[in-house]
Design a protein around this motif. Structure first.
Motif, PDB file in Angstrom:
ATOM      1  N   PRO A 198       0.331  -1.096  -0.170  1.00  0.00           N
ATOM      2  CA  PRO A 198      -0.262  -0.288   0.121  1.00  0.00           C
ATOM      3  C   PRO A 198       0.958   1.561   0.012  1.00  0.00           C
ATOM      4  CG  PRO A 198      -0.630  -1.600   1.538  1.00  0.00           C
ATOM      5  CD  PRO A 198       0.619  -2.245   1.254  1.00  0.00           C
ATOM      6  N   SER A 199       0.105   2.347  -0.673  1.00  0.00           N
ATOM      7  CA  SER A 199       1.430   3.292  -0.528  1.00  0.00           C
ATOM      8  C   SER A 199       0.498   4.724   0.113  1.00  0.00           C
ATOM      9  CB  SER A 199       1.437   4.018  -2.537  1.00  0.00           C
ATOM     10  OG  SER A 199      -1.027   4.590  -1.979  1.00  0.00           O
ATOM     11  N   TYR A 226      -3.743   0.393   4.502  1.00  0.00           N
ATOM     12  CA  TYR A 226      -3.284  -0.642   5.319  1.00  0.00           C
ATOM     13  C   TYR A 226      -3.417  -2.475   6.036  1.00  0.00           C
ATOM     14  CZ  TYR A 226       1.315  -3.609   7.498  1.00  0.00           C
ATOM     15  OH  TYR A 226       1.616  -4.509   7.433  1.00  0.00           O
ATOM     16  N   GLU A 227      -4.561  -1.926   6.835  1.00  0.00           N
ATOM     17  CA  GLU A 227      -5.670  -2.049   7.346  1.00  0.00           C
ATOM     18  C   GLU A 227      -6.599  -3.092   6.703  1.00  0.00           C
ATOM     19  OE1 GLU A 227      -6.945  -4.525  10.891  1.00  0.00           O
ATOM     20  OE2 GLU A 227      -5.073  -3.596  10.972  1.00  0.00           O
ATOM     21  N   GLU A 284       2.517 -11.759   1.286  1.00  0.00           N
ATOM     22  CA  GLU A 284       3.104 -10.006   2.760  1.00  0.00           C
ATOM     23  C   GLU A 284       2.795  -9.007   2.465  1.00  0.00           C
ATOM     24  OE1 GLU A 284       7.097  -9.496   4.290  1.00  0.00           O
ATOM     25  OE2 GLU A 284       7.123 -11.920   4.008  1.00  0.00           O
ATOM     26  N   ILE A 285       2.389  -8.714   3.042  1.00  0.00           N
ATOM     27  CA  ILE A 285       1.865  -7.415   2.989  1.00  0.00           C
ATOM     28  C   ILE A 285       3.109  -6.439   3.659  1.00  0.00           C
ATOM     29  CG2 ILE A 285       0.671  -5.616   4.040  1.00  0.00           C
ATOM     30  CD1 ILE A 285      -1.951  -7.491   4.630  1.00  0.00           C
ATOM     31  N   SER A 286       3.102  -4.604   2.838  1.00  0.00           N
ATOM     32  CA  SER A 286       4.284  -4.438   3.168  1.00  0.00           C
ATOM     33  C   SER A 286       4.257  -3.202   3.465  1.00  0.00           C
ATOM     34  CB  SER A 286       5.302  -4.352   1.786  1.00  0.00           C
ATOM     35  OG  SER A 286       6.430  -3.232   1.932  1.00  0.00           O
ATOM     36  N   ASP A 287       4.781  -2.375   4.707  1.00  0.00           N
ATOM     37  CA  ASP A 287       4.790  -1.344   5.550  1.00  0.00           C
ATOM     38  C   ASP A 287       5.950  -0.185   5.010  1.00  0.00           C
ATOM     39  OD1 ASP A 287       6.739  -2.556   7.010  1.00  0.00           O
ATOM     40  OD2 ASP A 287       5.827  -2.250   8.797  1.00  0.00           O
ATOM     41  N   VAL A 288       6.504  -0.642   3.472  1.00  0.00           N
ATOM     42  CA  VAL A 288       7.842  -0.215   3.899  1.00  0.00           C
ATOM     43  C   VAL A 288       7.806   1.679   3.041  1.00  0.00           C
ATOM     44  CG1 VAL A 288       7.248  -0.911   0.848  1.00  0.00           C
ATOM     45  CG2 VAL A 288      10.138   0.120   2.308  1.00  0.00           C
ATOM     46  N   ALA A 336      -8.509  -8.409   4.338  1.00  0.00           N
ATOM     47  CA  ALA A 336      -8.328  -8.983   3.512  1.00  0.00           C
ATOM     48  C   ALA A 336      -7.565 -10.352   3.250  1.00  0.00           C
ATOM     49  CB  ALA A 336      -8.438  -8.360   1.750  1.00  0.00           C
ATOM     50  N   VAL A 337      -6.481 -10.254   3.416  1.00  0.00           N
ATOM     51  CA  VAL A 337      -5.495 -11.125   2.968  1.00  0.00           C
ATOM     52  C   VAL A 337      -5.396 -12.093   3.908  1.00  0.00           C
ATOM     53  CG1 VAL A 337      -3.242 -11.783   3.457  1.00  0.00           C
ATOM     54  CG2 VAL A 337      -4.132 -10.156   1.703  1.00  0.00           C
TER      55      VAL A 337
END
Length: 225
Positions: A37-38, A56-57, A74-78, A62-63
């Motif tokens: 997510p941006s 992000y939440e 994998e969800i990235s918060d970078v 969803a995942v």
């Protein structure tokens, strides 16, 4: 290890996004897909964009509740942790710098996003450092991967390099000096994030458009209303 990057605003994430992820995993031998997510999308009107933590939440909900994808996603918060606008080139270079040299990376995009990649920061660099996986819509004749007049081919020839050529075995466009552009058809769901936001404002149900946990989160937080 083959890793695909699937970025976007996800405002909100919906069933169309999830279907695309599953289809790419079926068609292409990726070991893992990072959803990214941006935080501050430079191309979006931020008036109708919830804060990054909320988006992000929704992706997380969803995942983790979809058994078909949670094992390889994998969800990235970078981009959430990085200050300033979210530029994809910075994200790609970040992961290439911290992961083993023998890892392969791929950038997953929908057709519409790919055809606007020339508006991105340092867009020509992408074609030198990372292959694309472009998701197309099979019923749109001018987007078919084997058509000489395809949108992908036209874009590559006009904006990137006339030396790209279609390779049917790879289902993509190859170049002697640049990265391959893979193209896969995904029968689309008639869903968009804009549609969902409009439905919420109009008081219409969105249960057929988003995972139930995402729908509950939108209602609980009063998003888009």
């Amino acid at each position: 290890m083959r890793i695909g990057f699937f970025g976007g605003t996800f405002n909100p994430i919906h069933l169309g996004h999830l279907k695309a992820i599953k289809k790419v995993k079926e068609e292409f031998p990726l070991d893992k897909i990072y959803i990214i997510p941006s935080a501050m999308p430079p191309h979006k009107d931020r008036i109708d964009v919830p804060n990054a933590d909320e988006r992000y939440e929704m992706v997380s909900l969803a995942v983790k509740n979809d058994s078909a994808i949670k094992e390889f996603v994998e969800i990235s918060d970078v981009e959430l942790k990085r200050s300033g606008p979210s530029y994809t080139i910075d994200t790609v270079l970040h992961y290439k710098s911290i992961m083993p040299a023998d890892y392969s990376f791929y950038l997953i995009l929908g057709m519409d996003a790919f055809l606007e990649v020339n508006t991105w920061k340092s867009y020509m660099d992408f074609f030198d450092i990372i292959p694309f996986i472009v998701i197309t819509r099979p019923e749109a004749g001018n987007h078919k991967t084997t058509d000489k007049g395809s949108a992908v081919e036209e874009f590559l020839f006009k904006k990137i390099s006339g030396q790209y050529r279609y390779n049917s075995k790879l289902c993509g466009y190859i170049h002697d000096n640049k990265k391959t552009i893979f193209v896969f058809d995904v029968s689309p769901l008639d869903i968009s994030s804009t549609m969902i936001r409009n439905y919420v404002r109009e008081g219409k149900k969105i249960s057929s458009l988003v995972p139930p946990e995402v729908g509950s989160f939108i209602e609980k937080k009063g998003l888009y209303s």
